[in-house]
Design a protein around this motif. Structure first.
Motif: not given
Length: 360
Positions: A37-43
């Motif tokens: 989740m965090a990586g998807a939002l960051r990208s």
């Protein structure tokens, strides 16, 4: 605590619906692919676009990284993510179908944006015509009438009734126009302020929405949109595996129409008491008999979700037909109205000239 969406967002919407739908859909695809989740939002933090939107996505990413769930983080930005969105994400988190819930929400936002865009397109043409007519009237009153009046006064010509009416109107605007503007601005602002606060009350919203529904043509479009919003949202929640009562509670918080909210509130109470879902729908006489019958059939056959989606598609098509109809109806009406105004102005301006020429 969740901050309330300020009324200014009605006029200064910081992000278009299609941008938000794209963000939600991309997030759902990335989560379905196994990206954290965090990586998807960051990208997905945008490099361009509205600054408020960029800050909201950055805050969303930061909140998720610090331990908030996605629904809790979205709830902190109500100007972008409404209760329906937050509720759908919360259910997706609990049922393990977050990617499906996000895809359904993206479809919902895309349909809402498409309808709003078509409605604006249907209103552009009459707005342009009215603007052009206003500019023409301003030009005639400001430049033409004073010159004609001076000419006719010098020649001592008796003005026809239409011309005299136009001259008197021009004189009033020129002499008392600013006084009338400032005199009326105070009561108009006060009325608008009181109306704004009245429309925030439950009774005010109910009365205003009933007036909208009683408006010719536009009331039918409002009803179609309300029906489509209700059936789509409820169908989306039930399609995500949410129980009926829970879906109705989430739906009650996500709807933006007071009539629909009160209808859903009655439905919750009736369903809890064991009454049929379809019979509890028409407490405010909003739903047509066809919709009630189809929902009743779906309830009896155990296929209520499919019936809700069919009703959504039906009312979506009706809205599109209505928009196409208004585009065809408004054009001749506006042209006839503006043609009559221009004809009167030209008649009032040139009738004395022909009258003067005929006297020689």
């Amino acid at each position: 605590p969740v901050k309330e969406k300020h009324w200014i967002f009605l006029f200064l919407q910081p992000v278009k619906g299609q941008i938000l739908a794209l963000f939600i859909r991309q997030l759902g695809v990335m989560l379905a692919s196994g990206i954290p989740m965090a990586g998807a939002l960051r990208s997905l933090v945008p490099n361009t676009g509205p600054k408020r939107y960029k800050k909201a996505i950055e805050r969303l990413c930061h909140d998720v990284e610090t331990g908030y769930s996605l629904s809790q983080a979205m709830r902190r930005s109500p100007e972008f993510f409404n209760e329906f969105m937050v509720g759908s994400v919360r259910i997706g988190e609990h049922t393990g179908t977050l990617d499906v819930a996000l895809s359904e929400c993206a479809d919902y936002y895309e349909r809402e944006y498409t309808y709003s865009r078509k409605l604006k397109s249907a209103l552009i043409y009459p707005c342009v015509l009215f603007s052009a007519a206003g500019a023409l009237v301003f030009f005639i009153f400001t430049f033409m009438i004073p010159k004609f009046v001076g000419l006719f006064v010098d020649l001592q010509v008796e003005l026809p009734a239409s011309t005299q009416l136009l001259v008197d109107a021009a004189y009033f605007v020129e002499t008392y126009g600013m006084v009338a503007l400032f005199t009326l601005s105070g009561p108009i602002i006060a009325f608008g302020f009181l109306l704004h606060h009245w429309l925030k009350t439950g009774s005010g919203k109910m009365t205003f929405e009933r007036m909208l529904l009683a408006t010719p043509w536009y009331g039918k479009q409002v009803r179609f949109r309300m029906m489509s919003q209700y059936f789509r949202a409820l169908g989306t929640l039930l399609g995500s595996g949410v129980p009926l009562v829970t879906s109705l509670k989430l739906l009650e918080r996500s709807l933006d129409r007071e009539l629909l909210r009160r209808t859903v509130s009655h439905q919750i109470r009736d369903v809890k008491q064991g009454k049929h879902f379809a019979r509890s729908m028409n407490v405010y006489k909003m739903f047509p008999p066809m919709a009630l019958e189809m929902i009743h059939v779906g309830e009896e056959s155990g296929k209520i979700e499919q019936m809700l989606r069919r009703m959504t598609d039906y009312y979506d098509e009706e809205m599109v037909r209505g928009l196409a109809t208004i585009g065809k109806m408004v054009e001749p009406v506006v042209l006839c109205g503006l043609g009559s105004i221009v004809a009167f102005l030209l008649l009032a301006a040139f009738q004395p000239i022909y009258q003067l020429a005929g006297s020689f």
